[in-house]
Design an enzyme around this catalytic site. Structure first.
Site, PDB file in Angstrom:
ATOM      1  N   LYS A  38       0.952  -1.189  -0.030  1.00 33.24           N
ATOM      2  CA  LYS A  38       0.084  -0.135  -0.089  1.00 33.24           C
ATOM      3  C   LYS A  38       0.839   1.268   0.031  1.00 33.24           C
ATOM      4  O   LYS A  38       1.606   1.400   1.082  1.00 33.24           O
ATOM      5  CB  LYS A  38      -0.771  -0.064   1.504  1.00 33.24           C
ATOM      6  CG  LYS A  38      -1.669   1.161   1.831  1.00 33.24           C
ATOM      7  CD  LYS A  38      -3.151   1.046   1.624  1.00 33.24           C
ATOM      8  CE  LYS A  38      -3.639   2.451   1.633  1.00 33.24           C
ATOM      9  NZ  LYS A  38      -5.057   2.433   1.155  1.00 33.24           N
ATOM     10  N   GLU A 112      -2.845  -2.096  -2.623  1.00 27.97           N
ATOM     11  CA  GLU A 112      -4.121  -1.318  -2.547  1.00 27.97           C
ATOM     12  C   GLU A 112      -3.738  -0.080  -2.854  1.00 27.97           C
ATOM     13  O   GLU A 112      -2.756   0.325  -2.250  1.00 27.97           O
ATOM     14  CB  GLU A 112      -4.755  -1.545  -1.197  1.00 27.97           C
ATOM     15  CG  GLU A 112      -6.005  -0.765  -0.913  1.00 27.97           C
ATOM     16  CD  GLU A 112      -6.308  -0.492   0.440  1.00 27.97           C
ATOM     17  OE1 GLU A 112      -5.830  -1.257   1.265  1.00 27.97           O
ATOM     18  OE2 GLU A 112      -7.476   0.483   0.808  1.00 27.97           O
ATOM     19  N   GLY A 113      -4.473   0.616  -3.522  1.00 33.29           N
ATOM     20  CA  GLY A 113      -4.378   2.193  -3.881  1.00 33.29           C
ATOM     21  C   GLY A 113      -4.868   2.827  -2.558  1.00 33.29           C
ATOM     22  O   GLY A 113      -5.036   2.531  -1.596  1.00 33.29           O
ATOM     23  N   GLY A 115      -7.725   6.007  -1.861  1.00 39.31           N
ATOM     24  CA  GLY A 115      -8.746   6.649  -2.440  1.00 39.31           C
ATOM     25  C   GLY A 115      -9.104   6.140  -3.922  1.00 39.31           C
ATOM     26  O   GLY A 115      -8.905   4.909  -3.963  1.00 39.31           O
TER      27      GLY A 115
HETATM   28  N1  LIG Z   1     -17.680  -6.244   2.788  1.00 42.85           N
HETATM   29  C1  LIG Z   1     -17.502  -5.636   4.145  1.00 42.85           C
HETATM   30  N2  LIG Z   1     -17.875  -6.265   5.200  1.00 42.85           N
HETATM   31  C2  LIG Z   1     -17.822  -5.584   6.640  1.00 42.85           C
HETATM   32  N3  LIG Z   1     -17.309  -4.305   6.581  1.00 42.85           N
HETATM   33  C3  LIG Z   1     -16.810  -3.736   5.542  1.00 42.85           C
HETATM   34  C4  LIG Z   1     -16.884  -4.256   4.114  1.00 42.85           C
HETATM   35  N4  LIG Z   1     -16.701  -3.413   3.305  1.00 42.85           N
HETATM   36  C5  LIG Z   1     -16.131  -2.267   3.845  1.00 42.85           C
HETATM   37  N5  LIG Z   1     -16.489  -2.521   5.222  1.00 42.85           N
HETATM   38  C6  LIG Z   1     -16.047  -1.404   6.269  1.00 42.85           C
HETATM   39  O1  LIG Z   1     -16.402  -0.102   5.768  1.00 42.85           O
HETATM   40  C7  LIG Z   1     -15.142   0.751   5.725  1.00 42.85           C
HETATM   41  C8  LIG Z   1     -14.356   1.100   4.797  1.00 42.85           C
HETATM   42  O2  LIG Z   1     -14.014  -0.062   4.020  1.00 42.85           O
HETATM   43  P1  LIG Z   1     -12.484  -0.054   3.527  1.00 42.85           P
HETATM   44  O3  LIG Z   1     -12.270  -1.366   3.071  1.00 42.85           O
HETATM   45  O4  LIG Z   1     -11.595   0.568   4.876  1.00 42.85           O
HETATM   46  O5  LIG Z   1     -12.402   1.209   2.470  1.00 42.85           O
HETATM   47  P2  LIG Z   1     -11.337   1.715   1.655  1.00 42.85           P
HETATM   48  O6  LIG Z   1     -10.212   0.925   1.824  1.00 42.85           O
HETATM   49  O7  LIG Z   1     -11.885   1.960   0.230  1.00 42.85           O
HETATM   50  O8  LIG Z   1     -11.190   3.052   2.358  1.00 42.85           O
HETATM   51  C9  LIG Z   1     -14.400  -0.201   6.870  1.00 42.85           C
HETATM   52  O9  LIG Z   1     -14.835   0.283   8.313  1.00 42.85           O
HETATM   53  C10 LIG Z   1     -14.655  -1.378   6.555  1.00 42.85           C
HETATM   54  O10 LIG Z   1     -14.399  -2.336   7.773  1.00 42.85           O
HETATM   55 MG   LIG Z   2      -8.078   1.269   2.740  1.00 42.19          MG
END
Ligand SMILES: Nc1ncnc2c1ncn2[C@@H]1O[C@H](COP(=O)(O)OP(=O)(O)O)[C@@H](O)[C@H]1O
Ligand SMILES: [Mg+2]
Length: 219
Positions: A38, A112-113, A115
């Site tokens: 990342k 992972e990117g 945003g």
């Molecule tokens: N499929 C999923 N099941 C449970 N929680 C999820 C799921 N997708 C996203 N979340 C929750 O939503 C929030 C954003 O997800 P995240 O993966 O961190 O997003 P990003 O990496 O795109 O910023 C986090 O708190 C994550 O735990």
């Molecule tokens: Mg993230």
């Protein structure tokens, strides 16, 4: 050379980390040595499990924080701003070297990117530039509901504009009982992009043993 995947999304908080973690766990479950990467993590001040921690846990690897995410910042800001607030600038060459080192010891690497694709890492180097430099096929994470067709098509178009391959779109979190809108979004994105559209349900993040497999067929 390690097989690689680069997980991007239509924006922040769409589930990139959760999807990347599920892909990493699926690959590791197939018996492959998996590492994760990342380029920059921001928001460490918020005190929740960080992206690099969840990715490491899912991949079952023993990379250090530094090896997974060479730039780590406290404020929940865009990486170029978080770096500026820390009095530095993110160096693309350092990112390329760190990603290559992470891939070096592995059979598969999941990146992972930060945003969306057009987020600046430095004032003149976007997440998309890093994705192009690494050359791994993309996975685009998007929400399942209203508005997602536009966001997903914009992201796929931005990827293809620089010759990046989109291996899959993942709609997340996919509802247990999808309605007309979700089902139509999935079909419409499939037909307009000709990319495979996968789904991931809401997971119990504390229990990786309960996660479904998420296999990306290209990359
Ligand atoms: N499929 C999923 N099941 C449970 N929680 C999820 C799921 N997708 C996203 N979340 C929750 O939503 C929030 C954003 O997800 P995240 O993966 O961190 O997003 P990003 O990496 O795109 O910023 C986090 O708190 C994550 O735990
Ligand atoms: Mg993230």
């Amino acid at each position: 050379m390690a097989q690689g995947i680069f997980v991007t999304g239509t924006g922040t908080e769409v589930g990139k980390t959760v999807v990347a973690a599920t892909i990493a766990r699926t690959l590791a479950g197939e018996g492959r040595r998996v590492t994760v990467f990342k380029p920059a993590v921001t928001g460490l001040d918020e005190g929740v499990e960080t992206d690099h921690e969840l990715l490491r846990r899912a991949a079952g690897c023993d990379q250090s924080d530094e090896e997974i995410a060479p730039y780590r910042y406290g404020p929940p800001a865009s990486p170029h701003l978080a770096a500026a607030l820390a009095g530095e600038e993110i160096d693309p060459e350092r990112l390329r070297n760190a990603a290559a080192a992470a891939a070096g010891g592995a059979e598969a690497i999941v990146c992972e990117g930060v945003g969306g694709l057009l987020v600046p890492l430095s004032p003149s180097y976007l997440v998309r530039d890093l994705a192009a430099d690494l050359g791994y096929p993309l996975v685009v994470v998007a929400g399942p509901g209203l508005g997602t067709i536009n966001h997903t098509l914009l992201t796929v178009e931005a990827a293809r504009a620089v010759g990046l391959e989109v291996a899959a779109v993942v709609l997340n979190p996919w509802p247990e009982d999808p309605g007309e809108i979700e089902r139509s979004n999935r079909e419409t994105i499939t037909s307009l992009t000709e990319v495979e559209v996968l789904t991931l349900p809401r997971l119990d993040l504390a229990d990786p043993g309960s996660w479904p497999g998420l296999a990306i067929s290209r990359g």
